[in-house]
Design a protein around this motif. Sequence first.
Motif, mmCIF file in Angstrom:
data_model
loop_
_atom_site.group_PDB
_atom_site.id
_atom_site.type_symbol
_atom_site.label_atom_id
_atom_site.label_comp_id
_atom_site.label_asym_id
_atom_site.label_seq_id
_atom_site.Cartn_x
_atom_site.Cartn_y
_atom_site.Cartn_z
ATOM 1 N N ALA A 41 0.721 -1.201 -0.012
ATOM 2 C CA ALA A 41 0.011 -0.091 0.005
ATOM 3 C C ALA A 41 0.745 1.180 -0.065
ATOM 4 C CB ALA A 41 -1.014 0.082 1.320
ATOM 5 N N ARG A 42 1.939 1.055 0.469
ATOM 6 C CA ARG A 42 2.987 2.443 0.406
ATOM 7 C C ARG A 42 3.720 2.193 -0.885
ATOM 8 N NH1 ARG A 42 4.011 0.599 6.031
ATOM 9 N NH2 ARG A 42 5.941 -0.439 5.209
ATOM 10 N N ASP A 43 3.274 1.463 -1.837
ATOM 11 C CA ASP A 43 3.884 1.406 -3.137
ATOM 12 C C ASP A 43 5.581 0.897 -3.203
ATOM 13 O OD1 ASP A 43 1.748 2.477 -4.489
ATOM 14 O OD2 ASP A 43 2.564 4.579 -4.032
ATOM 15 N N GLU A 44 5.793 0.185 -1.939
ATOM 16 C CA GLU A 44 7.061 -0.609 -2.031
ATOM 17 C C GLU A 44 6.804 -1.849 -2.971
ATOM 18 O OE1 GLU A 44 7.979 -1.901 1.808
ATOM 19 O OE2 GLU A 44 7.485 0.293 2.602
ATOM 20 N N GLN A 45 8.169 -2.147 -3.522
ATOM 21 C CA GLN A 45 8.010 -3.277 -4.459
ATOM 22 C C GLN A 45 8.637 -4.532 -3.783
ATOM 23 O OE1 GLN A 45 10.243 -2.339 -8.435
ATOM 24 N NE2 GLN A 45 10.388 -0.477 -7.629
ATOM 25 N N VAL A 46 7.595 -5.530 -3.726
ATOM 26 C CA VAL A 46 7.869 -6.671 -2.896
ATOM 27 C C VAL A 46 7.800 -7.808 -3.894
ATOM 28 C CG1 VAL A 46 7.270 -7.921 -1.025
ATOM 29 C CG2 VAL A 46 6.830 -5.634 -1.031
ATOM 30 N N ARG A 47 8.706 -8.922 -3.698
ATOM 31 C CA ARG A 47 8.732 -10.122 -4.550
ATOM 32 C C ARG A 47 9.168 -11.343 -3.613
ATOM 33 N NH1 ARG A 47 11.944 -8.661 -10.390
ATOM 34 N NH2 ARG A 47 10.731 -7.142 -10.916
ATOM 35 N N ALA A 48 8.520 -12.188 -4.251
ATOM 36 C CA ALA A 48 8.758 -13.554 -3.166
ATOM 37 C C ALA A 48 9.715 -14.738 -4.032
ATOM 38 C CB ALA A 48 7.456 -14.318 -2.779
ATOM 39 N N VAL A 49 10.168 -15.511 -3.064
ATOM 40 C CA VAL A 49 11.143 -16.488 -3.789
ATOM 41 C C VAL A 49 10.871 -17.849 -2.618
ATOM 42 C CG1 VAL A 49 12.620 -15.528 -5.173
ATOM 43 C CG2 VAL A 49 13.202 -15.898 -2.629
ATOM 44 N N ASP A 50 11.112 -18.940 -3.092
ATOM 45 C CA ASP A 50 11.003 -20.036 -2.117
ATOM 46 C C ASP A 50 11.825 -19.729 -1.103
ATOM 47 O OD1 ASP A 50 9.168 -21.588 -3.423
ATOM 48 O OD2 ASP A 50 10.641 -22.470 -4.681
ATOM 49 N N ARG A 51 13.238 -19.442 -1.247
ATOM 50 C CA ARG A 51 14.026 -19.321 -0.143
ATOM 51 C C ARG A 51 15.086 -18.255 -0.584
ATOM 52 N NH1 ARG A 51 15.901 -22.077 4.221
ATOM 53 N NH2 ARG A 51 17.946 -21.800 4.773
ATOM 54 N N VAL A 52 15.529 -17.267 0.429
ATOM 55 C CA VAL A 52 16.609 -16.340 0.238
ATOM 56 C C VAL A 52 17.887 -16.812 0.920
ATOM 57 C CG1 VAL A 52 15.079 -14.347 0.096
ATOM 58 C CG2 VAL A 52 15.807 -14.860 2.269
ATOM 59 N N PRO A 53 19.009 -16.496 0.457
ATOM 60 C CA PRO A 53 20.309 -16.984 1.030
ATOM 61 C C PRO A 53 20.477 -16.436 2.415
ATOM 62 C CG PRO A 53 20.858 -15.380 -0.754
ATOM 63 C CD PRO A 53 19.388 -15.552 -0.894
ATOM 64 N N THR A 54 20.295 -15.184 2.694
ATOM 65 C CA THR A 54 20.549 -14.720 4.173
ATOM 66 C C THR A 54 19.634 -13.525 4.200
ATOM 67 O OG1 THR A 54 22.187 -13.722 5.230
ATOM 68 C CG2 THR A 54 22.339 -13.385 3.084
ATOM 69 N N LYS A 55 19.331 -12.950 5.434
ATOM 70 C CA LYS A 55 18.845 -11.637 5.681
ATOM 71 C C LYS A 55 19.819 -10.500 5.057
ATOM 72 C CE LYS A 55 16.546 -12.916 10.041
ATOM 73 N NZ LYS A 55 16.998 -14.310 10.096
ATOM 74 N N LEU A 56 19.329 -9.743 4.644
ATOM 75 C CA LEU A 56 20.247 -8.499 4.043
ATOM 76 C C LEU A 56 19.452 -7.292 3.704
ATOM 77 C CD1 LEU A 56 23.029 -7.460 2.908
ATOM 78 C CD2 LEU A 56 21.915 -8.434 0.585
ATOM 79 N N VAL A 57 20.226 -6.106 4.301
ATOM 80 C CA VAL A 57 19.522 -4.709 4.191
ATOM 81 C C VAL A 57 20.806 -4.001 3.696
ATOM 82 C CG1 VAL A 57 18.539 -2.709 5.159
ATOM 83 C CG2 VAL A 57 18.095 -4.962 5.908
ATOM 84 N N ILE A 58 20.295 -3.049 2.557
ATOM 85 C CA ILE A 58 21.211 -2.363 2.106
ATOM 86 C C ILE A 58 20.653 -0.683 1.723
ATOM 87 C CG2 ILE A 58 22.742 -1.883 -0.407
ATOM 88 C CD1 ILE A 58 22.773 -4.938 -0.680
#
Length: 257
Positions: free
Chosen positions: A117-134
């Motif tokens: 609703a805040r116009d963020e772009q969100v995608r989904a996958v089965d699994r991500v390799p690690t938590k990460l914020v840039i």
Amino acid sequence: MALGALLTQQRHELEKAELTAALLAEEYRAAAAEPAVHDLVEVVTGASAVAQRFLQLQLGAAEEVCALVTGNPVVVSGIENEAEEQAAGRGVRYRVVVERAVLDLPHGLTELSAALARDEQVRAVDRVPTKLVIADRALAMVPLTSRTADPAALVVHASGLLELLAGLFESVWREALPLRLRAAGVAEEQPDGPDATDLEVLSLLLAGLTDASVAKQLDLGLRTVQRRVRRLMELAGVTTRLQLGWHAYERGWVTRS
């Protein structure tokens, strides 16, 4: 005469002192301009310290925040926090890839709906390799696996390691499927696939026909064939026709038989 000679000597000593001071100042500025190697990485330990650094990272962002979110949050959820709402309100773009397990969390769908609703772009996958914020490709934060009970994280400043983490995010982002906010809730947007004509064009090309021969065989215009080939390459995420043939087989668009 003796006094004049003494004054001249002292004047020369003052000039040498001024020159030495200028050289020292220049060395100091050069050293301060380049951070030391040990300043490129911070180790943050403790749940409260990690959470605080995570919030600071987002509050300091000016343009874009990229994140990989796993389905087992420890300190912060990766989607729900006040800093994200404030940053988005300032016009900071968000690109987030979540594991599909996030959709099964108690408040997962609520948080994702709020983000979309805040116009963020969100995608989904089965699994991500690690938590990460840039943040702004200037700072990154990744968790550290620790044998102790206290969580720990690594804050990486601008460096080759940061570029590597940014490349990791982009590779996961390309493979993920976009999430959209629909009347029934959050849903994955399935990527477009090749239609029947696309598959005919692809089969004839793999059989060795030229674009002109394919166009004549299927009664299509040459530019139409070329446009369809470009679209197939975009769908497969490749840049050459050789790669297209390989990916077409891997994706099941064509078979050996």
